[in-house]
Motif scaffolding. Structure first.
Motif, short mmCIF file in Angstrom:
data_model
loop_
_atom_site.label_atom_id
_atom_site.label_comp_id
_atom_site.label_asym_id
_atom_site.label_seq_id
_atom_site.Cartn_x
_atom_site.Cartn_y
_atom_site.Cartn_z
N GLY A 195 -16.86 -13.61 97.32
CA GLY A 195 -15.55 -13.05 96.87
C GLY A 195 -14.51 -12.94 97.22
N GLU A 196 -13.54 -12.11 97.48
CA GLU A 196 -12.87 -11.68 97.97
C GLU A 196 -12.64 -11.71 99.84
OE1 GLU A 196 -8.05 -8.89 98.13
OE2 GLU A 196 -9.87 -9.11 96.44
N LYS A 197 -12.01 -12.64 99.99
CA LYS A 197 -12.18 -12.33 101.87
C LYS A 197 -11.34 -10.84 102.50
CE LYS A 197 -8.78 -14.46 104.37
NZ LYS A 197 -8.44 -15.92 105.13
N GLU A 198 -12.19 -10.17 104.05
CA GLU A 198 -11.46 -9.54 104.35
C GLU A 198 -11.38 -9.00 105.54
OE1 GLU A 198 -15.25 -6.46 104.88
OE2 GLU A 198 -14.73 -6.83 102.60
N VAL A 199 -11.12 -9.02 106.03
CA VAL A 199 -10.64 -9.20 107.66
C VAL A 199 -12.04 -7.99 108.74
CG1 VAL A 199 -9.36 -8.66 109.82
CG2 VAL A 199 -8.88 -9.53 108.01
N PHE A 200 -13.48 -8.62 109.43
CA PHE A 200 -13.35 -8.30 110.22
C PHE A 200 -13.58 -7.58 111.25
CE2 PHE A 200 -17.32 -8.14 113.73
CZ PHE A 200 -17.96 -7.40 112.49
N ALA A 201 -12.15 -8.32 112.22
CA ALA A 201 -11.93 -8.39 113.34
C ALA A 201 -11.15 -9.50 114.22
CB ALA A 201 -12.51 -8.45 114.39
N GLU A 202 -9.62 -8.48 114.03
CA GLU A 202 -8.63 -9.46 114.57
C GLU A 202 -8.51 -9.14 116.09
OE1 GLU A 202 -5.14 -9.81 111.58
OE2 GLU A 202 -5.69 -7.55 111.93
N TYR A 203 -7.97 -10.73 116.87
CA TYR A 203 -7.59 -10.52 118.46
C TYR A 203 -6.75 -10.55 119.36
CZ TYR A 203 -13.04 -11.18 116.74
OH TYR A 203 -14.22 -11.81 116.44
N ARG A 204 -5.56 -8.91 119.57
CA ARG A 204 -4.73 -9.24 120.15
C ARG A 204 -4.84 -9.35 121.53
NH1 ARG A 204 -6.55 -4.66 116.81
NH2 ARG A 204 -5.26 -5.11 114.66
N GLU A 205 -5.48 -9.86 122.23
CA GLU A 205 -5.55 -10.02 123.20
C GLU A 205 -5.17 -11.46 123.66
OE1 GLU A 205 -5.97 -8.48 126.43
OE2 GLU A 205 -6.98 -7.01 125.55
N PRO A 206 -3.91 -11.91 124.99
CA PRO A 206 -3.09 -12.83 124.73
C PRO A 206 -4.35 -13.82 124.63
CG PRO A 206 -2.25 -10.92 126.33
CD PRO A 206 -3.24 -10.22 125.40
N SER A 207 -3.39 -15.02 124.10
CA SER A 207 -4.54 -16.12 123.80
C SER A 207 -5.71 -16.26 123.58
CB SER A 207 -4.01 -17.15 125.20
OG SER A 207 -2.62 -17.15 125.43
N THR A 208 -6.05 -15.33 123.04
CA THR A 208 -7.51 -15.19 122.64
C THR A 208 -7.68 -16.57 120.72
OG1 THR A 208 -7.87 -13.10 122.92
CG2 THR A 208 -9.61 -14.35 121.00
N PHE A 209 -8.20 -16.87 121.09
CA PHE A 209 -8.43 -18.13 119.45
C PHE A 209 -9.79 -18.26 119.55
CE2 PHE A 209 -4.46 -19.44 122.14
CZ PHE A 209 -3.57 -18.88 120.64
N PRO A 210 -10.29 -17.11 118.54
CA PRO A 210 -12.07 -17.74 118.31
C PRO A 210 -12.39 -18.64 117.66
CG PRO A 210 -11.15 -15.77 116.67
CD PRO A 210 -9.69 -16.53 117.23
N ASP A 211 -13.56 -19.04 118.33
CA ASP A 211 -13.88 -20.30 117.90
C ASP A 211 -15.06 -19.78 117.55
OD1 ASP A 211 -15.80 -22.84 118.56
OD2 ASP A 211 -14.14 -23.83 119.31
N GLY A 212 -16.51 -20.56 118.33
CA GLY A 212 -18.20 -20.68 117.94
C GLY A 212 -18.31 -18.70 118.51
N PHE A 213 -19.30 -18.34 117.22
CA PHE A 213 -20.27 -16.88 116.83
C PHE A 213 -21.17 -16.54 116.74
CE2 PHE A 213 -18.48 -17.72 112.64
CZ PHE A 213 -19.00 -16.98 112.03
N THR A 214 -21.44 -15.57 117.31
CA THR A 214 -23.38 -15.27 116.32
C THR A 214 -23.67 -13.87 116.47
OG1 THR A 214 -25.33 -16.06 117.52
CG2 THR A 214 -24.00 -14.72 118.80
N PHE A 215 -24.75 -13.31 115.99
CA PHE A 215 -24.60 -12.29 115.51
C PHE A 215 -25.61 -11.29 116.26
CE2 PHE A 215 -23.71 -14.01 111.37
CZ PHE A 215 -22.54 -13.62 111.10
#
Length: 320
Positions: A195-215
Protein backbone atom coordinates in the motif's frame (compact mmCIF):
# COMPACT_ATOMS: atom_id res chain seq x y z
CA UNK A 1 17.40 3.83 28.36
CA UNK A 2 20.99 4.46 29.47
CA UNK A 3 23.48 5.68 26.93
CA UNK A 4 26.50 3.43 26.41
CA UNK A 5 30.19 4.20 26.12
CA UNK A 6 32.57 2.40 23.77
CA UNK A 7 34.16 0.82 26.84
CA UNK A 8 30.83 -0.92 27.55
CA UNK A 9 31.10 -3.00 24.38
CA UNK A 10 32.40 -6.53 24.01
CA UNK A 11 33.42 -8.22 20.76
CA UNK A 12 32.85 -11.66 19.26
CA UNK A 13 34.02 -13.39 16.13
CA UNK A 14 37.48 -13.49 14.63
CA UNK A 15 38.77 -12.82 11.14
CA UNK A 16 35.47 -11.54 9.76
CA UNK A 17 35.67 -9.55 6.52
CA UNK A 18 33.01 -6.88 6.02
CA UNK A 19 30.31 -8.41 8.28
CA UNK A 20 27.70 -6.02 6.86
CA UNK A 21 24.81 -7.73 8.66
CA UNK A 22 24.35 -10.55 11.17
CA UNK A 23 21.75 -13.34 11.34
CA UNK A 24 21.33 -14.68 14.89
CA UNK A 25 19.78 -18.06 15.81
CA UNK A 26 18.49 -19.71 18.96
CA UNK A 27 21.38 -22.19 18.79
CA UNK A 28 23.86 -19.33 19.24
CA UNK A 29 25.34 -19.66 15.75
CA UNK A 30 25.52 -16.35 13.85
CA UNK A 31 25.87 -15.83 10.11
CA UNK A 32 27.47 -12.82 8.39
CA UNK A 33 28.46 -12.02 4.80
CA UNK A 34 32.12 -12.34 3.88
CA UNK A 35 33.73 -9.92 1.42
CA UNK A 36 35.88 -12.72 0.01
CA UNK A 37 32.81 -14.21 -1.67
CA UNK A 38 30.61 -16.09 0.78
CA UNK A 39 29.63 -16.12 4.44
CA UNK A 40 31.21 -16.49 7.86
CA UNK A 41 29.64 -18.39 10.75
CA UNK A 42 30.44 -17.45 14.33
CA UNK A 43 29.63 -20.63 16.22
CA UNK A 44 28.09 -20.68 19.68
CA UNK A 45 31.43 -21.90 21.09
CA UNK A 46 33.26 -18.87 19.62
CA UNK A 47 34.85 -20.58 16.60
CA UNK A 48 34.59 -18.81 13.24
CA UNK A 49 34.09 -20.73 10.00
CA UNK A 50 34.20 -19.33 6.47
CA UNK A 51 32.22 -20.76 3.56
CA UNK A 52 33.26 -19.21 0.26
CA UNK A 53 31.64 -19.72 -3.13
CA UNK A 54 33.62 -21.89 -5.50
CA UNK A 55 32.14 -20.36 -8.64
CA UNK A 56 31.39 -16.70 -7.89
CA UNK A 57 31.02 -14.19 -10.76
CA UNK A 58 33.72 -11.58 -11.19
CA UNK A 59 33.42 -8.80 -8.64
CA UNK A 60 31.00 -10.77 -6.44
CA UNK A 61 30.45 -8.77 -3.22
CA UNK A 62 28.12 -10.29 -0.61
CA UNK A 63 26.03 -7.67 1.15
CA UNK A 64 22.68 -8.55 2.72
CA UNK A 65 22.06 -12.24 3.40
CA UNK A 66 18.99 -14.30 4.30
CA UNK A 67 19.28 -17.53 6.28
CA UNK A 68 17.09 -20.40 5.01
CA UNK A 69 15.65 -23.33 7.01
CA UNK A 70 18.39 -25.72 5.81
CA UNK A 71 21.00 -23.13 6.80
CA UNK A 72 21.94 -22.35 3.24
CA UNK A 73 21.74 -18.64 2.46
CA UNK A 74 20.53 -16.17 -0.11
CA UNK A 75 23.08 -13.44 -0.87
CA UNK A 76 22.52 -9.98 -2.37
CA UNK A 77 25.42 -9.23 -4.70
CA UNK A 78 26.57 -5.62 -4.37
CA UNK A 79 29.13 -6.21 -7.09
CA UNK A 80 28.72 -4.78 -10.59
CA UNK A 81 26.71 -7.72 -11.94
CA UNK A 82 24.13 -7.44 -9.15
CA UNK A 83 21.50 -10.07 -8.47
CA UNK A 84 20.59 -12.55 -5.74
CA UNK A 85 22.37 -15.89 -5.36
CA UNK A 86 21.88 -19.06 -3.33
CA UNK A 87 24.94 -20.39 -1.47
CA UNK A 88 24.89 -24.01 -0.33
CA UNK A 89 27.00 -25.11 2.62
CA UNK A 90 29.37 -26.95 0.26
CA UNK A 91 30.22 -23.64 -1.47
CA UNK A 92 28.02 -24.12 -4.54
CA UNK A 93 26.67 -20.75 -5.72
CA UNK A 94 23.51 -20.70 -7.85
CA UNK A 95 21.75 -17.66 -9.36
CA UNK A 96 18.35 -16.94 -7.80
CA UNK A 97 17.41 -13.64 -9.48
CA UNK A 98 19.54 -11.81 -12.03
CA UNK A 99 17.03 -9.64 -13.89
CA UNK A 100 13.66 -7.97 -13.50
CA UNK A 101 11.30 -6.72 -16.17
CA UNK A 102 13.77 -7.69 -18.88
CA UNK A 103 16.81 -5.85 -17.51
CA UNK A 104 19.79 -6.94 -15.45
CA UNK A 105 19.60 -6.08 -11.77
CA UNK A 106 21.86 -3.28 -10.67
CA UNK A 107 24.18 -3.83 -7.66
CA UNK A 108 21.80 -5.41 -5.15
CA UNK A 109 21.77 -4.33 -1.52
CA UNK A 110 19.55 -6.64 0.53
CA UNK A 111 17.63 -9.90 0.51
CA UNK A 112 15.32 -11.17 3.26
CA UNK A 113 12.51 -13.62 3.83
CA UNK A 114 9.28 -13.44 5.80
CA UNK A 115 7.12 -15.98 7.60
CA UNK A 116 5.10 -16.62 4.43
CA UNK A 117 8.28 -17.64 2.56
CA UNK A 118 8.22 -14.51 0.41
CA UNK A 119 11.58 -13.03 -0.56
CA UNK A 120 12.18 -9.28 -0.40
CA UNK A 121 15.01 -7.75 -2.44
CA UNK A 122 16.23 -4.16 -2.51
CA UNK A 123 18.20 -2.22 -5.09
CA UNK A 124 19.42 1.10 -3.68
CA UNK A 125 19.63 2.90 -7.01
CA UNK A 126 19.67 2.42 -10.77
CA UNK A 127 22.65 4.78 -11.00
CA UNK A 128 26.04 3.29 -11.82
CA UNK A 129 28.28 4.04 -10.05
CA UNK A 130 25.97 4.09 -7.02
CA UNK A 131 27.65 7.20 -5.61
CA UNK A 132 25.82 9.29 -8.21
CA UNK A 133 22.63 8.77 -6.20
CA UNK A 134 24.08 9.89 -2.86
CA UNK A 135 22.61 13.35 -2.96
CA UNK A 136 19.86 15.11 -1.09
CA UNK A 137 16.39 14.71 -2.56
CA UNK A 138 17.31 11.95 -5.01
CA UNK A 139 15.55 8.60 -4.93
CA UNK A 140 15.32 5.92 -7.61
CA UNK A 141 15.67 2.81 -5.44
CA UNK A 142 13.17 0.00 -5.61
CA UNK A 143 11.94 -3.18 -3.92
CA UNK A 144 11.25 -6.58 -5.49
CA UNK A 145 9.04 -9.26 -3.95
CA UNK A 146 9.35 -12.91 -4.98
CA UNK A 147 6.56 -15.39 -4.24
CA UNK A 148 4.99 -18.37 -5.96
CA UNK A 149 4.02 -16.16 -8.88
CA UNK A 150 7.61 -15.04 -9.45
CA UNK A 151 9.44 -11.73 -8.95
CA UNK A 152 7.85 -8.31 -9.37
CA UNK A 153 8.66 -4.72 -8.43
CA UNK A 154 6.40 -3.64 -5.56
CA UNK A 155 7.82 -0.19 -4.67
CA UNK A 156 9.87 2.46 -6.48
CA UNK A 157 11.32 5.97 -6.06
CA UNK A 158 12.94 5.25 -2.70
CA UNK A 159 15.76 7.39 -1.31
CA UNK A 160 18.54 4.78 -1.51
CA UNK A 161 16.81 1.56 -0.51
CA UNK A 162 18.67 -0.35 2.16
CA UNK A 163 17.25 -3.10 4.35
CA UNK A 164 13.56 -3.98 3.94
CA UNK A 165 12.12 -6.22 6.66
CA UNK A 166 8.60 -7.42 7.45
CA UNK A 167 7.77 -6.49 11.04
CA UNK A 168 6.80 -9.07 13.70
CA UNK A 169 3.07 -8.50 13.08
CA UNK A 170 3.47 -9.44 9.42
CA UNK A 171 1.39 -6.41 8.42
CA UNK A 172 4.13 -3.94 7.49
CA UNK A 173 7.28 -3.87 5.38
CA UNK A 174 9.75 -1.44 6.98
CA UNK A 175 12.43 0.09 4.76
CA UNK A 176 15.60 2.04 5.52
CA UNK A 177 15.96 4.96 3.10
CA UNK A 178 19.61 5.81 3.71
CA UNK A 179 20.00 8.98 1.66
CA UNK A 180 16.45 10.20 2.42
CA UNK A 181 17.46 9.69 6.09
CA UNK A 182 14.29 8.05 7.26
CA UNK A 183 12.70 4.71 8.05
CA UNK A 184 9.50 4.21 6.10
CA UNK A 185 6.93 1.44 6.03
CA UNK A 186 4.37 0.01 3.63
CA UNK A 187 1.22 -1.92 4.53
CA UNK A 188 1.35 -5.40 2.98
CA UNK A 189 -1.79 -6.48 1.13
CA UNK A 190 -3.00 -10.07 1.06
CA UNK A 191 -1.47 -10.63 -2.39
CA UNK A 192 1.95 -9.33 -1.29
CA UNK A 193 1.66 -5.97 -3.03
CA UNK A 194 2.27 -2.86 -0.98
CA UNK A 195 0.00 0.00 0.00
CA UNK A 196 0.95 3.64 0.29
CA UNK A 197 4.24 4.44 1.98
CA UNK A 198 4.29 6.28 5.29
CA UNK A 199 7.22 7.64 7.30
CA UNK A 200 7.90 5.86 10.58
CA UNK A 201 10.92 7.93 11.66
CA UNK A 202 13.06 10.75 10.31
CA UNK A 203 16.58 11.24 11.64
CA UNK A 204 17.55 14.84 12.21
CA UNK A 205 20.82 14.45 14.09
CA UNK A 206 23.74 15.60 11.91
CA UNK A 207 25.02 12.89 9.57
CA UNK A 208 22.54 10.16 10.47
CA UNK A 209 22.27 7.80 7.50
CA UNK A 210 20.18 4.75 8.49
CA UNK A 211 21.35 1.36 7.27
CA UNK A 212 20.46 -1.88 9.07
CA UNK A 213 17.65 -2.18 11.61
CA UNK A 214 15.72 -4.62 13.75
CA UNK A 215 12.68 -4.71 16.04
CA UNK A 216 12.37 -5.10 19.79
CA UNK A 217 9.57 -6.69 21.82
CA UNK A 218 8.00 -3.29 22.62
CA UNK A 219 7.43 -2.25 19.00
CA UNK A 220 10.47 0.00 18.68
CA UNK A 221 12.87 -0.04 15.74
CA UNK A 222 16.60 -0.12 16.43
CA UNK A 223 18.60 1.36 13.56
CA UNK A 224 22.31 1.78 12.95
CA UNK A 225 23.78 4.69 11.04
CA UNK A 226 26.82 4.57 8.82
CA UNK A 227 29.21 7.55 9.04
CA UNK A 228 28.11 8.54 12.57
CA UNK A 229 28.26 4.98 13.98
CA UNK A 230 25.05 5.53 15.91
CA UNK A 231 22.59 3.05 17.36
CA UNK A 232 19.19 4.71 17.64
CA UNK A 233 16.00 3.34 19.19
CA UNK A 234 12.94 4.86 17.50
CA UNK A 235 9.57 4.45 19.22
CA UNK A 236 6.18 4.37 17.45
CA UNK A 237 5.21 7.61 19.24
CA UNK A 238 8.10 9.48 17.62
CA UNK A 239 10.57 9.44 20.48
CA UNK A 240 14.17 8.61 19.58
CA UNK A 241 17.08 7.72 21.81
CA UNK A 242 20.74 7.43 20.79
CA UNK A 243 22.24 4.47 22.66
CA UNK A 244 25.78 4.84 21.38
CA UNK A 245 27.77 7.01 18.98
CA UNK A 246 31.33 6.75 17.70
CA UNK A 247 32.25 9.84 15.70
CA UNK A 248 34.05 13.18 15.81
CA UNK A 249 31.34 15.90 16.18
CA UNK A 250 33.38 18.41 14.16
CA UNK A 251 33.81 15.96 11.30
CA UNK A 252 30.10 15.09 11.39
CA UNK A 253 29.29 18.78 11.05
CA UNK A 254 31.53 18.97 7.97
CA UNK A 255 29.90 15.91 6.45
CA UNK A 256 26.45 17.34 7.14
CA UNK A 257 27.45 20.51 5.32
CA UNK A 258 28.75 18.42 2.43
CA UNK A 259 25.44 16.56 2.26
CA UNK A 260 23.36 19.71 2.32
CA UNK A 261 25.48 21.20 -0.48
CA UNK A 262 25.69 18.15 -2.80
CA UNK A 263 29.29 17.26 -1.96
CA UNK A 264 28.49 13.97 -0.22
CA UNK A 265 29.88 10.74 -1.66
CA UNK A 266 32.07 7.74 -0.98
CA UNK A 267 34.83 9.67 0.88
CA UNK A 268 32.30 11.00 3.39
CA UNK A 269 30.59 7.63 3.73
CA UNK A 270 33.83 5.82 4.45
CA UNK A 271 34.91 8.13 7.30
CA UNK A 272 32.92 6.00 9.74
CA UNK A 273 35.17 3.08 8.92
CA UNK A 274 38.12 4.81 10.56
CA UNK A 275 36.48 4.66 13.97
CA UNK A 276 36.31 1.79 16.46
CA UNK A 277 32.81 0.77 15.34
CA UNK A 278 34.01 0.60 11.72
CA UNK A 279 30.92 2.05 9.96
CA UNK A 280 27.92 0.35 11.54
CA UNK A 281 25.64 -1.28 9.00
CA UNK A 282 23.76 -4.12 10.71
CA UNK A 283 22.07 -4.91 14.02
CA UNK A 284 20.43 -8.02 15.50
CA UNK A 285 19.19 -9.28 18.86
CA UNK A 286 20.43 -12.67 20.02
CA UNK A 287 21.42 -14.67 23.05
CA UNK A 288 19.16 -17.09 24.97
CA UNK A 289 16.90 -14.24 26.12
CA UNK A 290 17.17 -12.11 22.95
CA UNK A 291 18.71 -9.31 25.03
CA UNK A 292 22.19 -9.35 23.51
CA UNK A 293 22.67 -6.87 20.66
CA UNK A 294 25.14 -7.64 17.87
CA UNK A 295 26.45 -4.97 15.51
CA UNK A 296 27.72 -5.56 11.97
CA UNK A 297 29.93 -3.12 10.08
CA UNK A 298 31.43 -2.35 6.69
CA UNK A 299 35.05 -2.31 7.82
CA UNK A 300 35.11 -4.49 10.92
CA UNK A 301 36.66 -7.90 11.56
CA UNK A 302 34.53 -8.65 14.65
CA UNK A 303 30.99 -8.02 15.88
CA UNK A 304 30.51 -5.45 18.64
CA UNK A 305 28.02 -6.55 21.28
CA UNK A 306 26.22 -5.26 24.36
CA UNK A 307 23.32 -6.17 26.63
CA UNK A 308 19.92 -4.51 26.25
CA UNK A 309 17.31 -4.04 29.01
CA UNK A 310 14.65 -4.78 26.38
CA UNK A 311 14.40 -8.08 24.50
CA UNK A 312 14.36 -8.15 20.74
CA UNK A 313 11.60 -9.64 18.64
CA UNK A 314 12.60 -13.10 17.40
CA UNK A 315 13.60 -12.89 13.72
CA UNK A 316 12.01 -15.16 11.15
CA UNK A 317 15.16 -17.34 11.03
CA UNK A 318 15.51 -17.66 14.83
CA UNK A 319 14.81 -21.41 14.92
CA UNK A 320 16.71 -22.30 11.72
Amino acid sequence: MQRLELSDLDYVGDGLDRPECVMTTRSGDMFTPNKQGGISIVRADGRTEHILARNAPEGFLPNGIALLPDRSVLIANLGPSGGVYHLAMDGTLTPKLLEIEGRQLEPTNFVGIDRKSRIWVTVSTKQIPREQSMRKGFGDGYIIMIDGKGPRVVAENIGFTNEAIVDPTGHWLYVAETIARRTSRFPIRADGTLGEKEVFAEYREPSTFPDGFTFDSEGAVWIVSVVSNRVIRAMPDGRQHILIEDADPALLAEIEDDFQNDRYGRPQLDTGGKRQLANLSGISFGGPDLKTVYLGSLFGSRLATFRSPVAGAAPVHWDF
